[in-house]
Structures are given as structure tokens and as C-alpha cells.
Design an enzyme around this catalytic site. Structure first.
Site, PDB file in Angstrom:
ATOM      1  N   ASN A  11      44.912  27.383  40.627  1.00  0.00           N
ATOM      2  CA  ASN A  11      44.093  26.576  41.845  1.00  0.00           C
ATOM      3  C   ASN A  11      44.757  25.258  42.071  1.00  0.00           C
ATOM      4  OD1 ASN A  11      42.169  25.345  43.266  1.00  0.00           O
ATOM      5  ND2 ASN A  11      40.702  25.431  41.542  1.00  0.00           N
ATOM      6  N   TRP A  12      45.554  25.158  43.056  1.00  0.00           N
ATOM      7  CA  TRP A  12      46.119  23.887  43.444  1.00  0.00           C
ATOM      8  C   TRP A  12      45.128  22.779  43.641  1.00  0.00           C
ATOM      9  CZ3 TRP A  12      51.080  25.200  46.550  1.00  0.00           C
ATOM     10  CH2 TRP A  12      51.859  26.056  46.063  1.00  0.00           C
ATOM     11  N   LYS A  13      43.743  23.189  44.017  1.00  0.00           N
ATOM     12  CA  LYS A  13      42.934  21.979  44.391  1.00  0.00           C
ATOM     13  C   LYS A  13      43.437  21.391  45.695  1.00  0.00           C
ATOM     14  CE  LYS A  13      41.250  22.051  40.100  1.00  0.00           C
ATOM     15  NZ  LYS A  13      40.276  21.164  38.891  1.00  0.00           N
ATOM     16  N   HIS A  99      33.585  27.435  42.696  1.00  0.00           N
ATOM     17  CA  HIS A  99      34.254  26.635  41.722  1.00  0.00           C
ATOM     18  C   HIS A  99      33.280  25.425  41.247  1.00  0.00           C
ATOM     19  CE1 HIS A  99      36.853  23.552  39.700  1.00  0.00           C
ATOM     20  NE2 HIS A  99      37.590  24.651  39.711  1.00  0.00           N
ATOM     21  N   GLU A 101      33.606  22.513  41.145  1.00  0.00           N
ATOM     22  CA  GLU A 101      33.612  21.167  42.081  1.00  0.00           C
ATOM     23  C   GLU A 101      32.798  21.330  43.285  1.00  0.00           C
ATOM     24  OE1 GLU A 101      38.000  21.064  41.914  1.00  0.00           O
ATOM     25  OE2 GLU A 101      37.666  20.610  39.756  1.00  0.00           O
ATOM     26  N   GLU A 186      34.574  29.174  33.557  1.00  0.00           N
ATOM     27  CA  GLU A 186      35.103  27.923  33.360  1.00  0.00           C
ATOM     28  C   GLU A 186      33.808  26.840  32.999  1.00  0.00           C
ATOM     29  OE1 GLU A 186      38.776  27.589  36.003  1.00  0.00           O
ATOM     30  OE2 GLU A 186      37.139  26.912  37.090  1.00  0.00           O
ATOM     31  N   GLY A 192      39.800  19.950  33.844  1.00  0.00           N
ATOM     32  CA  GLY A 192      40.582  18.665  34.086  1.00  0.00           C
ATOM     33  C   GLY A 192      40.483  17.626  33.170  1.00  0.00           C
ATOM     34  N   SER A 232      41.539  23.740  31.345  1.00  0.00           N
ATOM     35  CA  SER A 232      42.609  23.056  30.605  1.00  0.00           C
ATOM     36  C   SER A 232      43.555  24.169  29.950  1.00  0.00           C
ATOM     37  CB  SER A 232      42.197  21.999  29.788  1.00  0.00           C
ATOM     38  OG  SER A 232      41.346  20.868  30.154  1.00  0.00           O
TER      39      SER A 232
END
Ligand code: PEP
Length: 274
Positions: A11-13, A99, A101, A186, A192, A232
Site C-alpha cells: 500500500n503505497w498510500k 483501510h 485511514e 490491521e 505506521g 509495521s
């Protein structure tokens, strides 16, 4: 036990989003992963570089493309949204849904833009479900993310939160469609942050996801569904997590931005005892 092919998804975000930097990273990943087999690899870059990366990878590449979100309507007055058909047309095969976020745990009547508050996009279990249904209808494979916040964990609510998120995501979805869905556990507090969930605990919670799918459908369906761990994951902790019986791969954020780290994790997944 059902044999499940491991999946390592990056996931490059909102990173590597210019064509030049995305092309450099995907080319390195492609080249380093050229001789890796026995594992599926996917990268989820920003929407704007999907077309460019599809032309770098070409048709029939072993590296799949994923998107980071999808809207459930196919067309219309939905400014800024991207439909499942559009993703399919861009050569995408996976899509991240829900996700952390993007999930809004506490409602978004008054969006809170404070760093780390997780309220700004307001994804709910109901919107996750609509997106999952829409993705399946366009032959995309949804990677449905679930996970508890630190507060929910400390209150002893982890298992209930996970069950509710899985049940919410799967509302109205048929047994035959489950094989297309991947779950990603997650824990929000491990994303992160450099904090990893212990491998035993990650396996236990992934087992709850599997058991929930078995309860909703049947044991065979629960036994076959792929479940990733994310939070992570790095080359030095990947093997210990990936060897767990309920963990079928990883959703990788930070470490997916460095080709050598990302491919090392894929190699760790490919080297698991069968
Ligand atoms: C993620 O955002 O999906 C993730 C797992 O991030 P990281 O690996 O950086 O914790």
C-alpha cells in the site's frame, strides 16, 4: 487443511505518486521479484499512476495492480470518486477497502482534521459493504481491512470489533463470492507506528476473522479465505508473522516503498514450509 497461496500487497498510500518515481519503484520491484514464485505480489499505488504502471508491467505480469479505494456507484454526479468499472478498465485486479485511514469510527458530522484522529473520510461498515459488493461485480478482488483502535483493544473490545467489521463487510455476499475476497487484519495502533502485534496475537485475531467467515458461511469457505496481517511488517519480522497458520500474507505500508524490503517480504512468504 486448504492450501492458500500467500499474497504480499504493498500500500503505497499517497507516496510515489509522480509517474517518474512510481515507474522507478515498480521497475525495481518487477526486476527484483523476477525469480520469486509461490507467492502473489500486488502493489496499490495512487490512482493517478495506475495507467502508467500498467504499461510498465504489461499484460500477464506476475505483479498485480491494486487501487486504494473504490466508489460503489458506476457513474454519475459523484465528484472525485472512481468506480469499480474504471479501475477494471485501468488494469486493476485488487482494491483496498476500509483501510483504517479511511474509516471514521466516531461519525463525521464534524470532520476532525487532527493528525491521527481517523475521522476525516468517514468510511463505515455499511460503505465498506457497498464497496465490496461493487468491486466483486466488476471482477475486482477486494482486500477488506479490519482492525481495532488502541482504545478498543484496551477496553477488551478487539474480538467484538473484528467480528462486527467482518459481518458488516459481508452483508448480502454469497458463498461463491468469498473466494475473491481477501481480509487484512490491521490493528490501527500498529500501522505506521513501528509497533507490531505479536505473531501469536496476530494469528489469534486472524483466526477470529476465519471463524466469523466459517460461522456466516461454512467451515470450507472459512478455511479457504485468505487473511493478511498488516501493521509495521518489515523484512526482519515478516517470517515470524507469515509462518502463523491463520496468516496468508501481508499488507505492507512503509516497507513497500523500498523495493528491496518489499521483495524480501515476498521472498519470506515464498519460502514458508508447505
Ligand atoms: C498499512 O497502512 O496498510 C500498513 C500496514 O502500514 P505500515 O506497514 O507502514 O504499518
Amino acid at each position: 487443511m486448504t492450501k492458500r497461496t500467500p499474497l504480499i500487497a504493498g500500500n503505497w498510500k499517497m507516496n510515489k505518486g509522480t509517474t517518474a518515481e512510481a515507474t522507478v519503484l515498480i521497475t525495481e520491484v518487477r526486476d527484483k521479484a523476477a525469480n520469486v514464485s509461490g507467492v502473489e505480489i500486488a502493489v496499490c499505488p495512487p490512482f493517478t499512476v495506475l495507467h502508467a504502471l500498467k504499461s510498465v508491467l504489461g499484460d500477464n505480469s506476475p505483479i498485480a495492480l491494486g487501487a486504494q479505494d473504490v466508489y460503489w456507484k458506476s457513474a454519475g454526479a459523484y465528484t472525485g470518486q472512481v468506480s469499480a468499472e474504471m479501475l477494471s478498465d485501468a488494469g486493476v485486479s485488487f482494491v483496498l477497502i476500509g483501510h483504517s485511514e479511511r474509516r471514521g469510527r466516531f461519525g463525521v458530522a464534524e470532520p476532525d482534521f487532527t493528525e491521527g484522529v481517523l475521522k476525516y473520510f468517514g468510511e463505515t461498515d455499511a460503505s465498506v459493504n457497498r464497496k465490496t459488493v461493487a468491486a466483486l461485480a466488476s471482477d475486482l478482488k477486494p482486500i477488506v481491512c479490519v482492525g481495532e483502535t488502541l482504545n478498543e483493544r484496551e477496553n477488551g473490545d478487539t474480538d467484538g470489533v473484528i467480528r462486527a467489521q467482518v459481518e458488516g463487510a459481508l452483508d448480502g455476499i454469497f458463498t461463491a463470492q468469498i473466494a475473491q475476497i481477501v481480509f487484512a487484519y490491521e490493528p490501527v495502533w500498529a500501522i505506521g507506528t513501528g509497533k507490531t502485534c505479536s505473531s501469536d496475537e496476530a494469528d489469534r485475531v486472524c483466526g477470529i476473522i476465519r471463524a466469523t467467515v466459517s460461522d456466516l458461511y461454512d467451515a470450507e469457505t472459512g478455511g479457504a479465505v485468505r487473511i493478511l496481517y498488516g501493521g509495521s511488517m518489515k523484512p526482519d519480522n515478516a517470517s515470524e508473522l507469515l509462518v502463523q497458520p491463520n496468516i496468508d500474507g501481508g499488507l505492507i505500508g512503509g516497507a513497500s516503498l523500498k523495493a528491496s524490503d518489499f521483495v524480501s517480504i515476498a521472498v519470506a512468504a515464498a519460502s514458508l514450509p508447505s
